[in-house]
Design an enzyme around this catalytic site. Structure first.
Site, PDB file in Angstrom:
ATOM      1  N   HIS A 140       0.839  -1.208   0.000  1.00 42.94           N
ATOM      2  CA  HIS A 140       0.000   0.000   0.000  1.00 42.94           C
ATOM      3  C   HIS A 140       0.871   1.255   0.000  1.00 42.94           C
ATOM      4  O   HIS A 140       1.404   1.667   1.029  1.00 42.94           O
ATOM      5  CB  HIS A 140      -0.921  -0.031   1.231  1.00 42.94           C
ATOM      6  CG  HIS A 140      -1.912   1.080   1.267  1.00 42.94           C
ATOM      7  ND1 HIS A 140      -2.216   1.780   2.399  1.00 42.94           N
ATOM      8  CD2 HIS A 140      -2.679   1.628   0.284  1.00 42.94           C
ATOM      9  CE1 HIS A 140      -3.126   2.692   2.124  1.00 42.94           C
ATOM     10  NE2 HIS A 140      -3.411   2.622   0.845  1.00 42.94           N
ATOM     11  N   GLU A 152       2.849   0.539   3.412  1.00 42.49           N
ATOM     12  CA  GLU A 152       2.376  -0.516   4.310  1.00 42.49           C
ATOM     13  C   GLU A 152       2.449  -1.836   3.536  1.00 42.49           C
ATOM     14  O   GLU A 152       1.880  -1.943   2.444  1.00 42.49           O
ATOM     15  CB  GLU A 152       0.930  -0.242   4.742  1.00 42.49           C
ATOM     16  CG  GLU A 152       0.800   0.977   5.648  1.00 42.49           C
ATOM     17  CD  GLU A 152      -0.644   1.316   6.014  1.00 42.49           C
ATOM     18  OE1 GLU A 152      -0.881   1.760   7.139  1.00 42.49           O
ATOM     19  OE2 GLU A 152      -1.543   1.143   5.163  1.00 42.49           O
ATOM     20  N   ASN A 190      -4.788   4.623   8.043  1.00 41.41           N
ATOM     21  CA  ASN A 190      -6.185   5.081   7.962  1.00 41.41           C
ATOM     22  C   ASN A 190      -6.977   4.672   9.201  1.00 41.41           C
ATOM     23  O   ASN A 190      -7.842   5.410   9.664  1.00 41.41           O
ATOM     24  CB  ASN A 190      -6.868   4.547   6.700  1.00 41.41           C
ATOM     25  CG  ASN A 190      -6.417   5.323   5.478  1.00 41.41           C
ATOM     26  OD1 ASN A 190      -5.955   6.456   5.585  1.00 41.41           O
ATOM     27  ND2 ASN A 190      -6.519   4.714   4.314  1.00 41.41           N
TER      28      ASN A 190
END
Ligand SMILES: NC(=O)c1ccc[n+]([C@@H]2O[C@H](COP(=O)([O-])OP(=O)(O)OC[C@H]3O[C@@H](n4cnc5c(N)ncnc54)[C@H](O)[C@@H]3O)[C@@H](O)[C@H]2O)c1
Length: 414
Positions: A140, A152, A190
């Protein structure tokens, strides 16, 4: 495993940035999209970046030409039988990703790793569309992939440790900062950001502080921009979607404040629509030091919410910790669930969100007892959003003052 040839699927905002990063490291890239014009548009953007590097004398013309030449545009799977890794960055729809992974599994060599850049879909589910779930993983990148350092790396339930190690090594070769995160909704960054952004909405709805006051307090605290500037920049519809998704996954701790849905309904979507929390008449983001004008429709919308769904109001004056504490607490929940190692939390928040100081370093300075007391005092007023994680409670009961008792903090974040 050294990655010699990599394919990127999807030449949009993320795919073009990822292809650029790979080419800069001298790795051959096949960049595939569904239409020739999409790939050409992405290539033009990468070319402009290389031209500007030549202009700034970071690269010679010959070097730039060589690195740019590493990217081969395509609209077919030709050459995919000879890649070591595919990074899929197509649209965020499980049906589309499922079809892509089924196709990749048939075409790519058996040793190839199939990675997805998904922001929220399940890595384990995507892996189930292949016969090689041990070689499917999330990588990610953050937006813009060319400049954001954090990546990530997210193994799914059946991903092998060899696959994770190979991806971590690749990220390092790309001069990125990889953090391994076990698969969970929102992954790490997030998951930690949204409870904080959501709490800022509740403060605004209550009328305890204005959007500008909250943004300013957060900037002074050490984030590069406040939550409302970030909502407007990211897109209020996108944030609303993520907020609702995390609520469905985690339950009451993530209960969304009403304001976001109302702004979406009224089509105040942030910079892209000309107004969100702030007015963006030019469609351009205001500079950080420029005064921002509030969207004049915000106050009537807040009045409407206060009438229809009044919320509890804290007797305490606004403190930036009201919005930061849910982020602290969520980090401790993630540690409790073994989603992330203690040492990686600060690295992720510094490089993924631009925090000037590590999140757990701040917890350590304040002390776990202080965090617990504050969470409990807010929990008494606001309920589930502030329920302290059991790990925090257990650590305090065990007499631990901070996270250094759990694991040595790396020198960079001490
Ligand atoms: N934009 C962000 O901030 C961000 C950040 C991190 C991760 N992501 C994730 O990265 C992925 C891509 O996001 P984006 O913002 O670059 O999207 P985008 O819409 O800018 O680009 C997606 C591209 O994929 C192409 N595409 C669609 N179906 C395809 C197929 N079958 N084969 C090849 N190409 C196909 C589209 O034509 C488009 O060019 C998504 O999964 C998203 O969730 C986005």
């Amino acid at each position: 495993m050294k990655m010699q040839r990599v394919a990127v699927i999807g030449a949009g905002a993320m795919g073009s940035g990822i292809a650029q990063v790979l080419s800069q490291a001298g790795i051959e890239v096949l960049l595939k999209d569904v239409r020739e014009e999409y790939v050409q548009k992405a290539l033009s953007a990468v070319k402009r970046m290389y031209d500007s590097r030549v202009k700034k004398e970071v690269l010679t013309e010959a070097e730039a030409e060589y690195l740019f030449g590493m990217i081969k545009p395509t609209t077919t799977y030709d050459g995919f039988d000879d890649v070591d890794l595919v990074i899929e960055a197509a649209v965020e729809q499980i049906g589309i990703k499922a079809k892509i992974f089924e196709e990749l599994d048939k075409i790519c060599p058996p040793h190839a790793i199939l990675a997805t850049n998904t922001s929220a879909l399940s890595i384990s589910e995507i892996a189930s569309y292949t016969k090689r779930p041990d070689r499917v993983i999330g990588i990610h990148f953050f937006n813009p992939a060319q400049t954001m350092k954090l990546v990530e790396v997210i193994p799914g339930l059946r991903t092998s440790s060899e696959t994770s190690t190979a991806c971590v090594e690749l990220c390092r070769e790309l001069q990125k900062i990889p953090v391994e995160v076990k698969e969970c909704p929102g992954f790490l960054v997030n998951r930690l950001l949204f409870p904080y952004m959501n709490e800022a909405l509740y403060v605004l709805q209550e009328g305890t502080a204005t959007a500008s006051e909250i943004d300013k307090a957060v900037e002074t605290f050490g984030l590069p921009m406040g939550p409302f500037a970030l909502f407007d920049m990211t897109g209020i519809d996108v944030c609303h979607h993520v907020n609702e998704f995390l609520y469905r996954q985690y339950g009451p701790r993530f209960k969304p404040a009403e304001l976001l849905a109302l702004l979406v309904e009224k089509e105040y979507l942030g910079q892209k629509s000309g107004a969100g929390f702030y007015a963006h008449a030019s469609g351009q983001p205001s500079r950080k030091d420029e005064p921002k004008d509030l969207n004049p429709q915000l106050l009537p919308l807040l009045d409407q919410i206060r009438k229809t769904s009044p919320t509890a109001r804290s007797p305490k004056p606004f403190s930036v910790y009201r919005v930061i504490l849910p982020m602290f607490n969520e980090a401790i929940y993630a540690i409790q669930e073994h989603v992330v190692e203690v040492k990686d939390v600060d690295v992720a928040m510094q490089w993924g969100c631009g925090m000037s100081k590590g999140l757990l370093s701040i917890v350590n300075e304040k002390g776990l007892q202080w965090c617990l007391n504050e969470l409990e005092s807010y929990h008494a007023i606001y309920g589930e959003r502030f329920r302290p994680s059991w790990l925090l409670t257990k650590m305090v009961k065990a007499g631990m003052r901070d996270f250094s008792y759990m694991e040595p903090m790396p020198a960079s974040v001490r």
